[in-house]
Design a protein around this motif. Structure first.
Motif, PDB file in Angstrom:
ATOM      1  N   PHE A  59       0.826  -1.208   0.000  1.00 12.83           N
ATOM      2  CA  PHE A  59       0.000   0.000   0.000  1.00 12.83           C
ATOM      3  C   PHE A  59       0.862   1.261   0.000  1.00 12.83           C
ATOM      4  CE2 PHE A  59      -3.229   2.957   0.885  1.00 12.83           C
ATOM      5  CZ  PHE A  59      -2.889   3.698   2.006  1.00 12.83           C
ATOM      6  N   LEU A  60       1.951   1.248   0.798  1.00 10.97           N
ATOM      7  CA  LEU A  60       2.847   2.400   0.816  1.00 10.97           C
ATOM      8  C   LEU A  60       3.553   2.565  -0.527  1.00 10.97           C
ATOM      9  CD1 LEU A  60       4.475   2.304   4.363  1.00 10.97           C
ATOM     10  CD2 LEU A  60       2.490   3.552   3.562  1.00 10.97           C
ATOM     11  N   SER A  61       3.825   1.440  -1.208  1.00 12.75           N
ATOM     12  CA  SER A  61       4.398   1.553  -2.553  1.00 12.75           C
ATOM     13  C   SER A  61       3.413   2.240  -3.489  1.00 12.75           C
ATOM     14  CB  SER A  61       4.758   0.160  -3.079  1.00 12.75           C
ATOM     15  OG  SER A  61       5.704  -0.464  -2.246  1.00 12.75           O
ATOM     16  N   GLY A  62       2.113   1.934  -3.308  1.00 10.46           N
ATOM     17  CA  GLY A  62       1.106   2.636  -4.099  1.00 10.46           C
ATOM     18  C   GLY A  62       1.081   4.127  -3.804  1.00 10.46           C
ATOM     19  N   LEU A  63       1.229   4.480  -2.517  1.00 13.22           N
ATOM     20  CA  LEU A  63       1.306   5.905  -2.174  1.00 13.22           C
ATOM     21  C   LEU A  63       2.545   6.555  -2.794  1.00 13.22           C
ATOM     22  CD1 LEU A  63       0.244   6.100   1.581  1.00 13.22           C
ATOM     23  CD2 LEU A  63      -1.071   6.728  -0.432  1.00 13.22           C
ATOM     24  N   ALA A  64       3.655   5.801  -2.829  1.00  9.86           N
ATOM     25  CA  ALA A  64       4.860   6.336  -3.461  1.00  9.86           C
ATOM     26  C   ALA A  64       4.630   6.583  -4.947  1.00  9.86           C
ATOM     27  CB  ALA A  64       6.030   5.372  -3.254  1.00  9.86           C
ATOM     28  N   GLU A  65       3.848   5.726  -5.596  1.00 11.04           N
ATOM     29  CA  GLU A  65       3.514   5.958  -7.004  1.00 11.04           C
ATOM     30  C   GLU A  65       2.669   7.214  -7.159  1.00 11.04           C
ATOM     31  OE1 GLU A  65       3.448   1.213  -8.237  1.00 11.04           O
ATOM     32  OE2 GLU A  65       1.686   2.474  -8.558  1.00 11.04           O
ATOM     33  N   TYR A  69       3.436  10.360  -9.517  1.00 14.53           N
ATOM     34  CA  TYR A  69       2.452  10.875 -10.468  1.00 14.53           C
ATOM     35  C   TYR A  69       2.251  12.380 -10.299  1.00 14.53           C
ATOM     36  CZ  TYR A  69      -2.048  11.549 -12.798  1.00 14.53           C
ATOM     37  OH  TYR A  69      -3.052  12.007 -13.610  1.00 14.53           O
ATOM     38  N   HIS A  70       2.329  12.866  -9.033  1.00 13.28           N
ATOM     39  CA  HIS A  70       2.119  14.292  -8.762  1.00 13.28           C
ATOM     40  C   HIS A  70       3.452  15.016  -8.553  1.00 13.28           C
ATOM     41  CE1 HIS A  70      -1.799  12.514  -7.550  1.00 13.28           C
ATOM     42  NE2 HIS A  70      -2.286  13.625  -8.082  1.00 13.28           N
ATOM     43  N   LYS A  71       4.498  14.589  -9.262  1.00 12.49           N
ATOM     44  CA  LYS A  71       5.810  15.163  -9.021  1.00 12.49           C
ATOM     45  C   LYS A  71       5.884  16.648  -9.349  1.00 12.49           C
ATOM     46  CE  LYS A  71       7.403  13.520 -13.559  1.00 12.49           C
ATOM     47  NZ  LYS A  71       8.367  12.651 -14.248  1.00 12.49           N
ATOM     48  N   VAL A  75       3.193  20.641  -3.134  1.00 10.10           N
ATOM     49  CA  VAL A  75       2.431  20.450  -1.900  1.00 10.10           C
ATOM     50  C   VAL A  75       2.077  18.975  -1.717  1.00 10.10           C
ATOM     51  CG1 VAL A  75       0.296  21.031  -0.696  1.00 10.10           C
ATOM     52  CG2 VAL A  75       1.529  22.795  -1.958  1.00 10.10           C
ATOM     53  N   ILE A  76       1.539  18.356  -2.778  1.00 12.57           N
ATOM     54  CA  ILE A  76       1.140  16.955  -2.685  1.00 12.57           C
ATOM     55  C   ILE A  76       2.359  16.066  -2.494  1.00 12.57           C
ATOM     56  CG2 ILE A  76       0.069  15.054  -3.955  1.00 12.57           C
ATOM     57  CD1 ILE A  76      -1.827  17.008  -5.194  1.00 12.57           C
ATOM     58  N   VAL A  77       3.429  16.353  -3.225  1.00 17.29           N
ATOM     59  CA  VAL A  77       4.638  15.539  -3.102  1.00 17.29           C
ATOM     60  C   VAL A  77       5.182  15.599  -1.685  1.00 17.29           C
ATOM     61  CG1 VAL A  77       7.054  15.392  -3.809  1.00 17.29           C
ATOM     62  CG2 VAL A  77       5.295  15.646  -5.527  1.00 17.29           C
ATOM     63  N   ASN A  78       5.227  16.792  -1.091  1.00 17.72           N
ATOM     64  CA  ASN A  78       5.771  16.939   0.262  1.00 17.72           C
ATOM     65  C   ASN A  78       4.897  16.214   1.288  1.00 17.72           C
ATOM     66  OD1 ASN A  78       7.619  18.097   2.189  1.00 17.72           O
ATOM     67  ND2 ASN A  78       5.993  19.507   2.757  1.00 17.72           N
ATOM     68  N   CYS A  79       3.563  16.363   1.171  1.00 20.79           N
ATOM     69  CA  CYS A  79       2.658  15.693   2.112  1.00 20.79           C
ATOM     70  C   CYS A  79       2.783  14.176   2.018  1.00 20.79           C
ATOM     71  CB  CYS A  79       1.216  16.126   1.841  1.00 20.79           C
ATOM     72  SG  CYS A  79       0.847  17.836   2.284  1.00 20.79           S
ATOM     73  N   LEU A  80       2.705  13.648   0.792  1.00 16.37           N
ATOM     74  CA  LEU A  80       2.777  12.200   0.619  1.00 16.37           C
ATOM     75  C   LEU A  80       4.130  11.652   1.066  1.00 16.37           C
ATOM     76  CD1 LEU A  80       0.948  11.692  -2.799  1.00 16.37           C
ATOM     77  CD2 LEU A  80       0.070  11.313  -0.510  1.00 16.37           C
ATOM     78  N   GLN A  82       6.197  12.864   3.393  1.00 21.10           N
ATOM     79  CA  GLN A  82       6.328  12.870   4.844  1.00 21.10           C
ATOM     80  C   GLN A  82       5.437  11.808   5.494  1.00 21.10           C
ATOM     81  OE1 GLN A  82       5.528  16.963   5.843  1.00 21.10           O
ATOM     82  NE2 GLN A  82       7.663  17.539   5.679  1.00 21.10           N
ATOM     83  N   PHE A  83       4.202  11.659   4.985  1.00 23.63           N
ATOM     84  CA  PHE A  83       3.342  10.610   5.523  1.00 23.63           C
ATOM     85  C   PHE A  83       3.918   9.235   5.226  1.00 23.63           C
ATOM     86  CE2 PHE A  83       0.009  12.278   7.786  1.00 23.63           C
ATOM     87  CZ  PHE A  83      -0.605  13.354   7.153  1.00 23.63           C
ATOM     88  N   ASN A  84       4.503   9.059   4.049  1.00 24.04           N
ATOM     89  CA  ASN A  84       5.082   7.767   3.688  1.00 24.04           C
ATOM     90  C   ASN A  84       6.221   7.403   4.638  1.00 24.04           C
ATOM     91  OD1 ASN A  84       6.939   5.866   1.995  1.00 24.04           O
ATOM     92  ND2 ASN A  84       5.008   5.905   0.875  1.00 24.04           N
ATOM     93  N   GLN A  85       7.052   8.386   4.985  1.00 20.17           N
ATOM     94  CA  GLN A  85       8.148   8.120   5.911  1.00 20.17           C
ATOM     95  C   GLN A  85       7.627   7.733   7.288  1.00 20.17           C
ATOM     96  OE1 GLN A  85      10.868  11.398   5.972  1.00 20.17           O
ATOM     97  NE2 GLN A  85      11.508  11.136   3.853  1.00 20.17           N
ATOM     98  N   GLY A  86       6.599   8.437   7.770  1.00 23.39           N
ATOM     99  CA  GLY A  86       6.021   8.092   9.062  1.00 23.39           C
ATOM    100  C   GLY A  86       5.401   6.700   9.073  1.00 23.39           C
ATOM    101  N   LEU A  87       4.684   6.356   8.002  1.00 22.59           N
ATOM    102  CA  LEU A  87       4.074   5.029   7.920  1.00 22.59           C
ATOM    103  C   LEU A  87       5.126   3.936   7.770  1.00 22.59           C
ATOM    104  CD1 LEU A  87       1.016   5.879   5.652  1.00 22.59           C
ATOM    105  CD2 LEU A  87       0.993   5.415   8.093  1.00 22.59           C
ATOM    106  N   GLN A  88       6.224   4.245   7.091  1.00 22.18           N
ATOM    107  CA  GLN A  88       7.305   3.274   6.983  1.00 22.18           C
ATOM    108  C   GLN A  88       7.848   2.939   8.371  1.00 22.18           C
ATOM    109  OE1 GLN A  88       8.488   1.473   4.654  1.00 22.18           O
ATOM    110  NE2 GLN A  88       7.933   2.365   2.698  1.00 22.18           N
TER     111      GLN A  88
END
Length: 697
Positions: A59-65, A69-71, A75-80, A82-88
């Protein structure tokens, strides 16, 4: 209260003993089946948890995708990200929980069964066998005739030997059963306790992680609110534009784009007649650009230059063929027939192409000069993406490029009170030690103050390891990045909790004397601002809030406020120094900073909750001391802080949550100047008359 097998009843082999033995054996069998069931269910739970972790990772790999996609949207890249790092990190915590659960339940209960049950079964087999022999010996002894004294004597001796052997095996069997009943309570309770301890550590780590992410989440919430407002405004603008275009242009007529201010450039659909014998017509997209006429057969094919220099062309209407709205472009090499959708569009195309030709002739020299200048300009090379600011500063410290405890490269976490960087796995272990030993923060997710980053640069992994690993223990090797987690956890606990590798004072007669000497060294180091000596003293057993009797009961924090080292003050506060401790004269760190004119310390202490109204034995609070010593900047700060607090109190419980913005801005300016440019905070004197006048007003 448990009932154990009675050894005396065992010797007698009474029915009571046999009944107790049967019940004990059935209890052991029932306990074994229940333990095996618990172990099986634990294995299923751990397997399901590992599957959940794997799915969570996907699921986190999907969030990384999503991030990829929003590179283009920062704003979206930074939010995703930081959340991805916390969830990792949460996945890491879950993996640790499942590993500890398996060790707590499966391994401990397996040890219980494997340690006792095989031996109990073997002893029971011998007990049953000897019991059968005893039964046969008893029967044989009873059947011997009294007229055969030799046979009677042999039977009696055999009976005595067999009964003695039976009693020994029976006693051993009872002892093993009783020991098992005693031990199984301890092992089962210890297993369940270990499991609950693992759960407690897991939720504690998750709580600390989410607490550290609160500033990031607040920032994201504000960004989300702004993005929501921008989205609503953009949607409204799009709807207005859609309505305007619909009313203006959606009439069914063919649309072309013509821009007279840009050299008459034009674009739109035209039919092009093939120059082959069949003379077929194909609809293509035409446009003029850089004095060329270009067309595309479809969006999937690259554009084709039809005429590469319109100055060598002529355009005219063509009325001699059967198809309507046609015009012709001619050059020295070729000619081309095009067809528009209406007479108006044909006229627009002819005028636009002719305008391009005229402008190309008129502006030829200017265009060439401009092109030369543009070609001679050096191409801009994009800067490489920088590290997050805190991470870039932290990695400058000696040894900070690798984890302080296992050596893994590119650490992204740090302990602000120890002044070290670490990897994500070691950061989870540090969190389990408690914030009184290690305050873990992310170098990419959390915000850092300048003085906190200075601690990472001045101390750093190399200095701290020189203190906490100065005297390695025999036979204990420092773990590497690939070492098991339990090895890393053992090393970290030995290093920071038990401090096994710290060099002790050889002259100290007892622990109390060592602690007092370390406290004295901590005070002197705080006074001089020597961070390395301060860290060494704390490692050697100094108490951060120890009152120095030779210095009128001052603590190390008061000493740092006297000495004027902002980094020393921050280091002590991060290690649990009491900001409001006062000496024998009733003066605390804020009084000392105001007395000696250290503006940076005043900012920091106020920020950490120092009581600005505390009065010493003479009745002087920090503000009155600053006025008496004529430190204008500190007077301004303290008065602003007091005014801000009074305004906040006057607003009541339902008033504004935040502090006054003006006060926060001034406070931030003073803090930054104290950290980055302290020489600008020179002591400024002002006249007593102006003081009196201000007091009157």
């Amino acid at each position: 209260m448990d009932t154990f097998l009675d050894f005396e009843e065992c010797i007698r082999d009474s029915p009571v003993f046999r009944q107790s033995l049967d019940k004990c054996e059935s209890d052991v069998a029932e306990l074994e089946s229940r333990v095996e069931k618990v172990m099986k269910l634990c294995a299923q739970m751990v397997e399901a948890g590992q599957n959940y972790t794997s799915c969570n990772q996907l699921f986190l790999s999907g969030l990384a995708e999503f991030t990829a996609y929003h590179k283009s949207d920062g704003v979206i890249v930074n939010c995703l990200r930081q959340f991805n790092q916390g969830l990792q990190e949460m996945i890491q915590f879950q993996t640790m929980l499942f590993d500890q659960t398996q060790r707590a339940i499966t391994q401990q209960l397996t040890n219980l069964l494997s340690q006792f049950l095989p031996q109990i079964r073997d002893t029971r087999r011998e007990f049953v066998r000897i019991g059968e022999d005893l039964e046969a010996a008893v029967v044989k002894n009873a059947q011997v005739s009294r007229h055969k004294p030799a046979d009677a004597e042999r039977a009696t001796h055999l009976l005595l030997a067999t009964r003695k052997c039976y009693q020994h095996f029976a006693l051993d069997y009872c002892l093993q059963l009783n020991n098992f009943k005693v031990q199984q309570k301890l092992d089962i309770l210890n297993s369940v306790f270990s499991y609950f301890h693992a759960q407690n550590t897991f939720f504690h780590q998750g709580f600390d992680l989410l607490r550290d992410l609160e500033p990031t989440m607040k920032t994201m919430a504000s960004q989300l609110s702004q993005l929501s407002s921008d989205c609503s405004a953009k949607r409204k603008d799009l709807e207005n534009t859609h309505l305007l275009v619909q009313q203006r242009d959606a009439s069914g007529e063919a649309v072309i784009v013509c821009n007279p201010s840009d050299g008459g450039t034009i674009q739109g659909y035209l039919f092009k007649r093939s120059r082959k014998k069949n003379k077929t017509w194909k609809r293509c997209w035409f446009y003029t650009e850089n004095n060329q006429l270009i067309y595309s057969k479809s969006h999937k094919e690259p554009p084709v230059v039809l005429f590469d220099d319109l100055r060598l062309c002529a355009v005219k209407s063509l009325d001699v063929i059967d198809r309507r709205f046609c015009f012709e472009l001619l050059s020295v090499q070729k000619c081309c027939v095009l067809q528009a959708d209406s007479e108006e569009l044909k006229g627009a195309w002819i005028n636009a192409v002719q305008g391009c030709i005229n402008i190309a002739y008129r502006d030829q020299v200017t265009e060439q000069n401009t092109q030369v200048k543009e070609n001679s300009a050096p191409a801009a090379i994009p800067d490489p993406p920088p590290h997050p600011p805190a991470l870039g500063v932290a990695l400058r410290g000696n040894g900070n490029q690798r984890c302080c405890d296992c050596g893994e490269a590119e650490p992204r976490w740090a302990s602000v009170n120890l002044g070290i960087t670490m990897c994500i796995e070691c950061s989870g272990i540090h969190r389990s030690l408690g914030v009184h030993l290690s305050k873990v923060r992310s170098l990419t997710l959390d915000s850092w103050e300048p003085e906190q980053l200075k601690l990472l640069c001045v101390l750093g992994n190399e200095v701290i390891n020189g203190i906490y690993e100065r005297k390695p223990a025999d036979g204990l090797q420092k773990p590497s990045a690939d070492s098991p987690r339990q090895d890393k956890e053992q090393w970290i606990r030995f290093k920071y909790v038990e401090k096994r590798f710290v060099t002790r004072d050889p002259d100290g007669p007892d622990a109390e004397t060592v602690k007092l000497r370390a406290g004295g060294r901590l005070y002197q180091a705080s006074l001089s601002g020597d961070l390395v000596a301060m860290a060494t003293a704390l490692a050697e057993g100094a108490e951060v809030n120890w009152s120095n009797p030779e210095q009128e009961g001052r603590t190390a924090l008061i000493g740092s406020a006297i000495g004027g080292s902002l980094s020393a003050c921050e280091f002590l506060l991060q290690n649990g120094a009491n900001v409001n401790h006062r000496d024998q004269h009733g003066q605390g760190a804020l009084h000392a900073a105001a007395t000696y004119g250290h503006t940076g310390q005043v900012c920091l202490l106020l920020k950490r909750g120092a009581n600005q109204y505390a009065a010493d034995e003479k009745g002087n609070d920090p503000l009155s001391i600053a006025i008496e010593t004529a430190h204008a900047d500190i007077v301004t700060l303290l008065r602003m802080a007091r005014m801000n607090e009074e305004m906040r109190d006057s607003e009541g419980f339902f008033g504004s949550v935040g502090d006054d913005e003006t006060f926060q801005d001034i406070f931030r300016d003073f803090s930054n100047m104290a950290s980055h440019d302290p020489e600008k905070l020179s002591r400024r004197q002002f006249l007593r008359g102006s003081e009196d006048e201000e007091e009157k007003n």
